[in-house]
Design a protein around this motif. Structure first.
Motif, PDB file in Angstrom:
ATOM      1  N   ILE A  46      -1.301  -6.265  -4.345  1.00 39.82           N
ATOM      2  CA  ILE A  46      -1.624  -4.839  -4.295  1.00 39.82           C
ATOM      3  C   ILE A  46      -3.041  -4.605  -4.800  1.00 39.82           C
ATOM      4  N   GLN A  47      -3.382  -5.237  -5.921  1.00 40.42           N
ATOM      5  CA  GLN A  47      -4.660  -4.967  -6.588  1.00 40.42           C
ATOM      6  C   GLN A  47      -5.858  -5.594  -5.871  1.00 40.42           C
ATOM      7  N   VAL A  48      -5.627  -6.569  -5.027  1.00 37.75           N
ATOM      8  CA  VAL A  48      -6.750  -7.168  -4.278  1.00 37.75           C
ATOM      9  C   VAL A  48      -6.754  -6.721  -2.818  1.00 37.75           C
ATOM     10  N   HIS A  49      -5.890  -5.776  -2.474  1.00 36.40           N
ATOM     11  CA  HIS A  49      -5.832  -5.303  -1.092  1.00 36.40           C
ATOM     12  C   HIS A  49      -7.138  -4.585  -0.734  1.00 36.40           C
ATOM     13  N   LYS A  50      -7.482  -4.648   0.527  1.00 36.33           N
ATOM     14  CA  LYS A  50      -8.739  -4.057   0.979  1.00 36.33           C
ATOM     15  C   LYS A  50      -8.789  -2.546   0.785  1.00 36.33           C
ATOM     16  N   PHE A  51      -7.600  -1.905   0.693  1.00 34.98           N
ATOM     17  CA  PHE A  51      -7.588  -0.456   0.489  1.00 34.98           C
ATOM     18  C   PHE A  51      -8.174  -0.069  -0.870  1.00 34.98           C
ATOM     19  N   CYS A  52      -8.158  -1.001  -1.817  1.00 34.58           N
ATOM     20  CA  CYS A  52      -8.662  -0.678  -3.158  1.00 34.58           C
ATOM     21  C   CYS A  52     -10.151  -0.346  -3.135  1.00 34.58           C
ATOM     22  N   ALA A  53     -10.879  -0.907  -2.188  1.00 31.56           N
ATOM     23  CA  ALA A  53     -12.336  -0.711  -2.145  1.00 31.56           C
ATOM     24  C   ALA A  53     -12.754   0.489  -1.311  1.00 31.56           C
ATOM     25  N   LEU A  54     -11.814   1.156  -0.659  1.00 31.00           N
ATOM     26  CA  LEU A  54     -12.152   2.298   0.184  1.00 31.00           C
ATOM     27  C   LEU A  54     -12.428   3.540  -0.643  1.00 31.00           C
ATOM     28  N   ARG A  55     -13.328   4.384  -0.131  1.00 32.13           N
ATOM     29  CA  ARG A  55     -13.651   5.629  -0.820  1.00 32.13           C
ATOM     30  C   ARG A  55     -12.544   6.672  -0.654  1.00 32.13           C
ATOM     31  N   ASP A  56     -11.768   6.539   0.376  1.00 27.62           N
ATOM     32  CA  ASP A  56     -10.720   7.514   0.661  1.00 27.62           C
ATOM     33  C   ASP A  56      -9.667   7.430  -0.460  1.00 27.62           C
ATOM     34  N   PRO A  57      -9.434   8.525  -1.215  1.00 32.14           N
ATOM     35  CA  PRO A  57      -8.446   8.494  -2.303  1.00 32.14           C
ATOM     36  C   PRO A  57      -7.032   8.228  -1.812  1.00 32.14           C
ATOM     37  N   LEU A  58      -6.794   8.531  -0.542  1.00 32.64           N
ATOM     38  CA  LEU A  58      -5.449   8.287  -0.028  1.00 32.64           C
ATOM     39  C   LEU A  58      -5.157   6.787   0.125  1.00 32.64           C
ATOM     40  N   ALA A  59      -6.205   5.968   0.168  1.00 32.64           N
ATOM     41  CA  ALA A  59      -6.005   4.533   0.357  1.00 32.64           C
ATOM     42  C   ALA A  59      -5.276   3.935  -0.844  1.00 32.64           C
ATOM     43  N   GLN A  60      -5.814   4.210  -2.048  1.00 33.10           N
ATOM     44  CA  GLN A  60      -5.149   3.703  -3.251  1.00 33.10           C
ATOM     45  C   GLN A  60      -3.796   4.369  -3.452  1.00 33.10           C
ATOM     46  N   LYS A  61      -3.699   5.642  -3.090  1.00 34.42           N
ATOM     47  CA  LYS A  61      -2.420   6.345  -3.180  1.00 34.42           C
ATOM     48  C   LYS A  61      -1.376   5.660  -2.299  1.00 34.42           C
ATOM     49  N   THR A  62      -1.817   5.205  -1.114  1.00 26.91           N
ATOM     50  CA  THR A  62      -0.902   4.515  -0.201  1.00 26.91           C
ATOM     51  C   THR A  62      -0.356   3.245  -0.841  1.00 26.91           C
ATOM     52  N   LEU A  63      -1.241   2.509  -1.513  1.00 27.76           N
ATOM     53  CA  LEU A  63      -0.794   1.287  -2.183  1.00 27.76           C
ATOM     54  C   LEU A  63       0.210   1.587  -3.288  1.00 27.76           C
ATOM     55  N   LEU A  64      -0.029   2.663  -4.044  1.00 27.24           N
ATOM     56  CA  LEU A  64       0.884   3.019  -5.137  1.00 27.24           C
ATOM     57  C   LEU A  64       2.241   3.453  -4.598  1.00 27.24           C
ATOM     58  N   VAL A  65       2.218   4.244  -3.512  1.00 27.40           N
ATOM     59  CA  VAL A  65       3.487   4.672  -2.909  1.00 27.40           C
ATOM     60  C   VAL A  65       4.244   3.460  -2.385  1.00 27.40           C
ATOM     61  N   TYR A  66       3.514   2.549  -1.746  1.00 24.90           N
ATOM     62  CA  TYR A  66       4.158   1.356  -1.194  1.00 24.90           C
ATOM     63  C   TYR A  66       4.804   0.524  -2.294  1.00 24.90           C
ATOM     64  N   GLN A  67       4.061   0.249  -3.370  1.00 29.79           N
ATOM     65  CA  GLN A  67       4.625  -0.592  -4.435  1.00 29.79           C
ATOM     66  C   GLN A  67       5.797   0.097  -5.122  1.00 29.79           C
ATOM     67  N   ALA A  68       5.723   1.433  -5.277  1.00 28.51           N
ATOM     68  CA  ALA A  68       6.814   2.165  -5.923  1.00 28.51           C
ATOM     69  C   ALA A  68       8.088   2.077  -5.082  1.00 28.51           C
ATOM     70  N   GLU A  69       7.944   2.307  -3.770  1.00 24.53           N
ATOM     71  CA  GLU A  69       9.116   2.257  -2.892  1.00 24.53           C
ATOM     72  C   GLU A  69       9.700   0.844  -2.834  1.00 24.53           C
ATOM     73  N   GLN A  70       8.833  -0.154  -2.752  1.00 25.11           N
ATOM     74  CA  GLN A  70       9.311  -1.529  -2.663  1.00 25.11           C
ATOM     75  C   GLN A  70      10.024  -1.956  -3.951  1.00 25.11           C
ATOM     76  N   ARG A  71       9.490  -1.536  -5.074  1.00 26.45           N
ATOM     77  CA  ARG A  71      10.116  -1.943  -6.338  1.00 26.45           C
ATOM     78  C   ARG A  71      11.474  -1.257  -6.521  1.00 26.45           C
ATOM     79  N   ARG A  72      11.544   0.022  -6.172  1.00 23.25           N
ATOM     80  CA  ARG A  72      12.843   0.706  -6.246  1.00 23.25           C
ATOM     81  C   ARG A  72      13.853   0.057  -5.298  1.00 23.25           C
ATOM     82  N   SER A  73      13.391  -0.255  -4.092  1.00 20.81           N
ATOM     83  CA  SER A  73      14.294  -0.863  -3.102  1.00 20.81           C
ATOM     84  C   SER A  73      14.784  -2.232  -3.571  1.00 20.81           C
ATOM     85  N   TRP A  74      13.892  -2.989  -4.198  1.00 21.86           N
ATOM     86  CA  TRP A  74      14.290  -4.314  -4.672  1.00 21.86           C
ATOM     87  C   TRP A  74      15.371  -4.207  -5.737  1.00 21.86           C
TER      88      TRP A  74
END
Length: 266
Positions: free
Chosen positions: A225-253
């Motif tokens: 998650i932390q080395v994903h290319k979205f981390c370097a994007l200026r768009d604030p939604l990019a990092q938000k997308t990573l956080l939503v993804y990790q949150a959903e995946q962790r709950r699902s697991w």
């Protein structure tokens, strides 16, 4: 069999010369037996009878000694059994004590004064991790740790009444409710705080005895998650997308793990 009360070895032969036995001596005296012979005959009879009693006495003494030795042996065995039961009970109690309060019995490590501040989440989060349950990452942020430090004097196990959505009430632990208003969902954390809490979380689940493969899985997941290319994007939604993804995946697991644990073993 009647018991012999007195030791026959201490008996003394009566004085058959005395006048007390004159009548008995007279009955034994005849043309073939003198009075002296009669007295000796009485002594011989007494000694023969006393010797027979001595044999019975010794047999009685031997039996008494054997019974006493057997009684002492049984008493000793019973005492040893009771002692072993007490030792076993103490060992079980000690094991239970160590199990309930394992931190109390951890060996003292020879270490210097720590330079890093202690990061101890609230007991509610620790108990959830001990069970392997899902817990929000917020509890490991600076705000979550500060909340735990400010309210650490409150008994986490104290039960309080909580009102549910349907207006019904239920008893819950104070630790599970006192921070509810402050808890931030994983997907709403700032990305900087998410990166900050991951090492703390990994260290805590290691201390909670999570299996090594689980710890490696979480570390690998968050590293990606932390080395994903979205981390370097200026768009604030990019990092938000990573956080939503990790949150959903962790709950699902966690949900999947709990579901699988309830399945019958074939």
């Amino acid at each position: 069999m009647l018991r012999i009360r007195n030791n026959p070895n201490l008996n003394i032969c009566p004085d058959y010369v005395s006048e007390v036995f004159a009548n008995i001596r007279a009955q034994l005296v005849n043309e073939n037996t003198t009075e002296v012979q009669a007295m000796q005959l009485l002594r011989n009879i007494w000694e023969a009878n006393n010797n027979a009693i001595k044999v019975l006495w010794q047999r009685q003494v031997d039996e008494d000694e054997e019974q006493e030795e057997q009684r002492q042996r049984l008493d000793k065995e019973e005492q040893e059994r009771l002692n072993q039961e007490r030792i076993n009970e103490e060992e079980v109690a000690c094991k239970e004590e160590r199990k309930k309060n394992k931190h109390k019995f951890i060996p003292i490590l020879e270490a210097g004064i720590p330079n890093d501040p202690a990061n101890t989440p609230c007991s509610y989060a620790l108990k959830k991790l001990d069970k392997g349950d899902y817990v929000e990452l917020w509890y490991f942020t600076n705000d979550g740790l500060d909340e735990a430090n400010l309210k650490k004097t409150i008994d986490d196990d104290a039960m309080i009444l909580s009102t549910l959505a349907d207006r019904s009430t239920v008893w819950v632990s104070s630790a599970s409710t006192r921070s509810a208003c402050a808890v931030v969902n994983d997907e709403d954390l700032p990305f900087e705080e998410f990166c900050q809490v991951c090492p703390r979380f990994l260290k805590t689940i290691e201390e909670a005895d999570w299996p090594e493969d689980r710890v490696r899985m979480m570390a690998h997941f968050w590293m990606n998650i932390q080395v994903h290319k979205f981390c370097a994007l200026r768009d604030p939604l990019a990092q938000k997308t990573l956080l939503v993804y990790q949150a959903e995946q962790r709950r699902s697991w966690h949900a999947a793990a709990k579901f699988i644990s309830k399945l019958p073993i074939s």
